[in-house]
Scaffold this motif. Sequence first.
Motif, PDB file in Angstrom:
ATOM      1  N   ARG A   9       8.311 -10.627   9.125  1.00  0.00           N
ATOM      2  CA  ARG A   9       8.632  -9.494  10.118  1.00  0.00           C
ATOM      3  C   ARG A   9       8.060  -8.452  10.032  1.00  0.00           C
ATOM      4  NH1 ARG A   9      15.066  -8.760   9.908  1.00  0.00           N
ATOM      5  NH2 ARG A   9      14.409  -6.706  11.091  1.00  0.00           N
ATOM      6  N   CYS A  10       7.540  -8.059   8.681  1.00  0.00           N
ATOM      7  CA  CYS A  10       6.612  -6.836   8.300  1.00  0.00           C
ATOM      8  C   CYS A  10       5.082  -7.080   9.021  1.00  0.00           C
ATOM      9  CB  CYS A  10       6.417  -6.674   6.980  1.00  0.00           C
ATOM     10  SG  CYS A  10       5.188  -5.688   6.442  1.00  0.00           S
ATOM     11  N   LYS A  11       4.638  -8.126   8.936  1.00  0.00           N
ATOM     12  CA  LYS A  11       3.295  -8.389   9.634  1.00  0.00           C
ATOM     13  C   LYS A  11       3.511  -8.297  11.223  1.00  0.00           C
ATOM     14  CE  LYS A  11       1.766 -10.979   5.862  1.00  0.00           C
ATOM     15  NZ  LYS A  11       0.979 -12.407   5.332  1.00  0.00           N
ATOM     16  N   ALA A  12       4.627  -8.621  11.844  1.00  0.00           N
ATOM     17  CA  ALA A  12       4.786  -8.721  13.228  1.00  0.00           C
ATOM     18  C   ALA A  12       5.192  -7.205  13.821  1.00  0.00           C
ATOM     19  CB  ALA A  12       5.923  -9.517  13.577  1.00  0.00           C
ATOM     20  N   LEU A  13       5.374  -6.180  12.764  1.00  0.00           N
ATOM     21  CA  LEU A  13       5.661  -4.812  13.507  1.00  0.00           C
ATOM     22  C   LEU A  13       4.070  -4.121  14.273  1.00  0.00           C
ATOM     23  CD1 LEU A  13       7.465  -3.138  10.550  1.00  0.00           C
ATOM     24  CD2 LEU A  13       8.441  -3.715  12.849  1.00  0.00           C
ATOM     25  N   GLN A  14       4.001  -3.676  15.283  1.00  0.00           N
ATOM     26  CA  GLN A  14       3.072  -3.444  16.187  1.00  0.00           C
ATOM     27  C   GLN A  14       1.898  -2.371  15.471  1.00  0.00           C
ATOM     28  OE1 GLN A  14       2.304  -5.186  19.064  1.00  0.00           O
ATOM     29  NE2 GLN A  14       3.938  -6.474  18.355  1.00  0.00           N
ATOM     30  N   ASP A  15       2.844  -1.336  14.510  1.00  0.00           N
ATOM     31  CA  ASP A  15       2.132  -0.342  14.306  1.00  0.00           C
ATOM     32  C   ASP A  15       1.718  -0.418  12.769  1.00  0.00           C
ATOM     33  OD1 ASP A  15       2.112   2.642  12.996  1.00  0.00           O
ATOM     34  OD2 ASP A  15       1.409   2.847  15.021  1.00  0.00           O
ATOM     35  N   SER A  16       0.592  -0.301  12.296  1.00  0.00           N
ATOM     36  CA  SER A  16      -0.007  -0.393  10.815  1.00  0.00           C
ATOM     37  C   SER A  16       0.879   0.466   9.850  1.00  0.00           C
ATOM     38  CB  SER A  16      -1.364  -0.005  10.605  1.00  0.00           C
ATOM     39  OG  SER A  16      -1.675   1.268  11.302  1.00  0.00           O
ATOM     40  N   LYS A  17       1.211   1.745  10.436  1.00  0.00           N
ATOM     41  CA  LYS A  17       1.895   2.793   9.767  1.00  0.00           C
ATOM     42  C   LYS A  17       3.520   2.229   9.508  1.00  0.00           C
ATOM     43  CE  LYS A  17      -0.089   6.915  11.414  1.00  0.00           C
ATOM     44  NZ  LYS A  17       0.072   8.189  12.079  1.00  0.00           N
ATOM     45  N   LEU A  18       4.142   1.436  10.501  1.00  0.00           N
ATOM     46  CA  LEU A  18       5.466   0.933  10.222  1.00  0.00           C
ATOM     47  C   LEU A  18       5.174  -0.313   9.301  1.00  0.00           C
ATOM     48  CD1 LEU A  18       6.928   0.791  13.913  1.00  0.00           C
ATOM     49  CD2 LEU A  18       7.393   2.528  12.245  1.00  0.00           C
ATOM     50  N   GLN A  19       4.149  -1.131   9.378  1.00  0.00           N
ATOM     51  CA  GLN A  19       3.974  -2.228   8.421  1.00  0.00           C
ATOM     52  C   GLN A  19       3.912  -1.595   6.984  1.00  0.00           C
ATOM     53  OE1 GLN A  19       0.386  -3.881   9.907  1.00  0.00           O
ATOM     54  NE2 GLN A  19       1.231  -5.058  11.279  1.00  0.00           N
ATOM     55  N   VAL A  20       3.037  -0.565   6.625  1.00  0.00           N
ATOM     56  CA  VAL A  20       3.198  -0.020   5.235  1.00  0.00           C
ATOM     57  C   VAL A  20       4.455   0.220   4.807  1.00  0.00           C
ATOM     58  CG1 VAL A  20       2.350   1.807   4.038  1.00  0.00           C
ATOM     59  CG2 VAL A  20       0.685   0.652   5.662  1.00  0.00           C
ATOM     60  N   LYS A  21       5.487   0.915   5.717  1.00  0.00           N
ATOM     61  CA  LYS A  21       6.740   1.417   5.283  1.00  0.00           C
ATOM     62  C   LYS A  21       7.557   0.162   5.071  1.00  0.00           C
ATOM     63  CE  LYS A  21       6.529   6.088   7.793  1.00  0.00           C
ATOM     64  NZ  LYS A  21       7.294   6.864   8.806  1.00  0.00           N
ATOM     65  N   ALA A  22       7.416  -0.692   5.936  1.00  0.00           N
ATOM     66  CA  ALA A  22       8.179  -1.920   5.706  1.00  0.00           C
ATOM     67  C   ALA A  22       7.813  -2.761   4.541  1.00  0.00           C
ATOM     68  CB  ALA A  22       8.147  -3.046   7.018  1.00  0.00           C
ATOM     69  N   ALA A  23       6.442  -2.746   3.998  1.00  0.00           N
ATOM     70  CA  ALA A  23       6.016  -3.347   2.981  1.00  0.00           C
ATOM     71  C   ALA A  23       6.480  -2.711   1.871  1.00  0.00           C
ATOM     72  CB  ALA A  23       4.616  -3.376   3.221  1.00  0.00           C
ATOM     73  N   THR A  24       6.572  -1.366   1.839  1.00  0.00           N
ATOM     74  CA  THR A  24       6.968  -0.417   0.647  1.00  0.00           C
ATOM     75  C   THR A  24       8.590  -0.781   0.453  1.00  0.00           C
ATOM     76  OG1 THR A  24       5.507   1.368   1.279  1.00  0.00           O
ATOM     77  CG2 THR A  24       7.129   1.872   0.068  1.00  0.00           C
ATOM     78  N   PHE A  25       9.314  -0.867   1.547  1.00  0.00           N
ATOM     79  CA  PHE A  25      10.721  -1.441   1.524  1.00  0.00           C
ATOM     80  C   PHE A  25      10.688  -2.634   0.557  1.00  0.00           C
ATOM     81  CE2 PHE A  25      11.772   1.290   5.617  1.00  0.00           C
ATOM     82  CZ  PHE A  25      11.432   2.405   4.868  1.00  0.00           C
ATOM     83  N   ILE A  26      10.097  -3.748   0.967  1.00  0.00           N
ATOM     84  CA  ILE A  26      10.029  -4.840   0.309  1.00  0.00           C
ATOM     85  C   ILE A  26       9.716  -4.692  -1.061  1.00  0.00           C
ATOM     86  CG2 ILE A  26       8.907  -7.195   0.368  1.00  0.00           C
ATOM     87  CD1 ILE A  26       8.759  -7.138   3.263  1.00  0.00           C
ATOM     88  N   LEU A  27       8.832  -4.097  -1.652  1.00  0.00           N
ATOM     89  CA  LEU A  27       8.359  -3.965  -2.755  1.00  0.00           C
ATOM     90  C   LEU A  27       9.550  -3.147  -3.693  1.00  0.00           C
ATOM     91  CD1 LEU A  27       4.743  -3.195  -2.646  1.00  0.00           C
ATOM     92  CD2 LEU A  27       5.745  -5.307  -3.328  1.00  0.00           C
ATOM     93  N   GLU A  28      10.006  -2.230  -3.117  1.00  0.00           N
ATOM     94  CA  GLU A  28      11.216  -1.499  -3.631  1.00  0.00           C
ATOM     95  C   GLU A  28      12.334  -2.298  -4.012  1.00  0.00           C
ATOM     96  OE1 GLU A  28      11.708   2.105  -1.093  1.00  0.00           O
ATOM     97  OE2 GLU A  28      10.397   3.038  -1.793  1.00  0.00           O
ATOM     98  N   LYS A  29      12.722  -3.047  -3.132  1.00  0.00           N
ATOM     99  CA  LYS A  29      13.617  -4.117  -3.055  1.00  0.00           C
ATOM    100  C   LYS A  29      13.400  -4.935  -4.445  1.00  0.00           C
ATOM    101  CE  LYS A  29      17.318  -6.029  -1.366  1.00  0.00           C
ATOM    102  NZ  LYS A  29      19.027  -5.090  -1.426  1.00  0.00           N
ATOM    103  N   VAL A  30      12.234  -5.445  -4.341  1.00  0.00           N
ATOM    104  CA  VAL A  30      11.765  -6.544  -5.331  1.00  0.00           C
ATOM    105  C   VAL A  30      11.814  -6.063  -6.602  1.00  0.00           C
ATOM    106  CG1 VAL A  30       9.843  -8.283  -6.342  1.00  0.00           C
ATOM    107  CG2 VAL A  30      10.684  -7.955  -3.694  1.00  0.00           C
ATOM    108  N   ARG A  31      11.569  -4.797  -6.980  1.00  0.00           N
ATOM    109  CA  ARG A  31      11.374  -3.986  -8.044  1.00  0.00           C
ATOM    110  C   ARG A  31      12.603  -3.854  -8.820  1.00  0.00           C
ATOM    111  NH1 ARG A  31       6.897  -0.510  -5.686  1.00  0.00           N
ATOM    112  NH2 ARG A  31       4.842  -1.534  -6.570  1.00  0.00           N
ATOM    113  N   ASN A  32      13.843  -4.012  -8.018  1.00  0.00           N
ATOM    114  CA  ASN A  32      15.106  -3.628  -8.688  1.00  0.00           C
ATOM    115  C   ASN A  32      15.658  -5.179  -8.895  1.00  0.00           C
ATOM    116  OD1 ASN A  32      14.948  -0.997  -8.315  1.00  0.00           O
ATOM    117  ND2 ASN A  32      15.742  -1.194  -6.297  1.00  0.00           N
ATOM    118  N   HIS A  33      14.842  -6.083  -8.809  1.00  0.00           N
ATOM    119  CA  HIS A  33      15.339  -7.459  -9.104  1.00  0.00           C
ATOM    120  C   HIS A  33      15.335  -7.806 -10.767  1.00  0.00           C
ATOM    121  CE1 HIS A  33      15.555 -12.036  -9.077  1.00  0.00           C
ATOM    122  NE2 HIS A  33      16.380 -11.773  -7.748  1.00  0.00           N
ATOM    123  N   PRO A  34      16.239  -8.466 -11.002  1.00  0.00           N
ATOM    124  CA  PRO A  34      15.978  -8.717 -12.665  1.00  0.00           C
ATOM    125  C   PRO A  34      14.797  -9.715 -12.898  1.00  0.00           C
ATOM    126  CG  PRO A  34      18.348  -9.101 -11.759  1.00  0.00           C
ATOM    127  CD  PRO A  34      17.524  -8.780 -10.454  1.00  0.00           C
TER     128      PRO A  34
END
Length: 327
Positions: free
Chosen positions: A280-305
């Motif tokens: 879904r992140c890659k499917a976003l039309q704007d590269s700025k939105l893709q960067v923000k979405a990718a950042t959300f994913i990494l933040e979520k993963v970093r909180n994983h045990p």
Amino acid sequence: MRRDALSQIKSSATTHAGLWLDRFLPKAGADDQTKAKASLVEEVAGLKVPELYNRVYERWKASLDQDDIMCREATVQGRMIVGLGNTSPIETSICLQHTYGVPYIPGSAIKGLVAAYARQQLGDEWAKGSETQAEKPLNAYQTMFGHPESAGYLTFFDALHIPNSSQPLAIDVMTPHHMSYQQGNLQAPTDFDSPNPVAFLSATGSYLFAIGGEKAWVTAAFAILEKALLEYGVGAKTSSGYGRLKLAPLPPDPLEQFKNDLERLPQHQYNNQIGRFIDRCKALQDSKLQVKAATFILEKVRNHPRAKDLLTKPRFTELITFIEQNS
């Protein structure tokens, strides 16, 4: 002589509605003026939108595709007439684009409507205040709309008619029943007075509104505009129900929707579901939105045990690389 020459010209698919309204009133005697004006109104209302206008509208709409400009469509709930009192050979007028003859709503009218609603309905913070001395600090009204000592935060663009949303002009009629009395004569109005139908043009269809500026203020301006269009109306004869428009609902923010869906993802489903979010992140039309979405994913993963193990997987190293290259 000129009137006789003009009478030989017939309207066509490319006829400019504004030019026809201003210059082609049929020649008529004093007793037939009302019929001549009604005939002109009927003819103008039947004119088609020039085909060139569709391309002009699309180009104008594309020019508004900027980070600091928000656009929303609004549809007339009945009829609308802006510019009724402008100079016209038939005594009633309407606001038409000078170049293409299509109805529009001037940005000044939109700003005035929003400002009036804010002053009258939103409390002391939206008081106009002194016209010579600005508040220190500026209150909400002076910040949004400006002051002689300070420019307003927002730009209100003209609202253009959306092609193919409807036939833009329509025939309308107002019928004064007591002309003699209303013109100041002493004779009192009675039920025996003759009605005097007066034809005029009104507008229909949908319009694209655009406001530019800092996002929070633009959002606030549209919130006020939405209420003002429904409760006050824009243009003339609003006390009779004219000029009411309904803003189309905002489309969901794809980034906000992405973030909300990601927040609801349970930790035990990361391995199975995180790939779907990356897609879904890659499917976003704007590269700025893709960067923000990718950042959300990494933040979520970093909180994983198991964050250390997960972040070494190729799918996440690719996200990290993508963020570094596009930030």
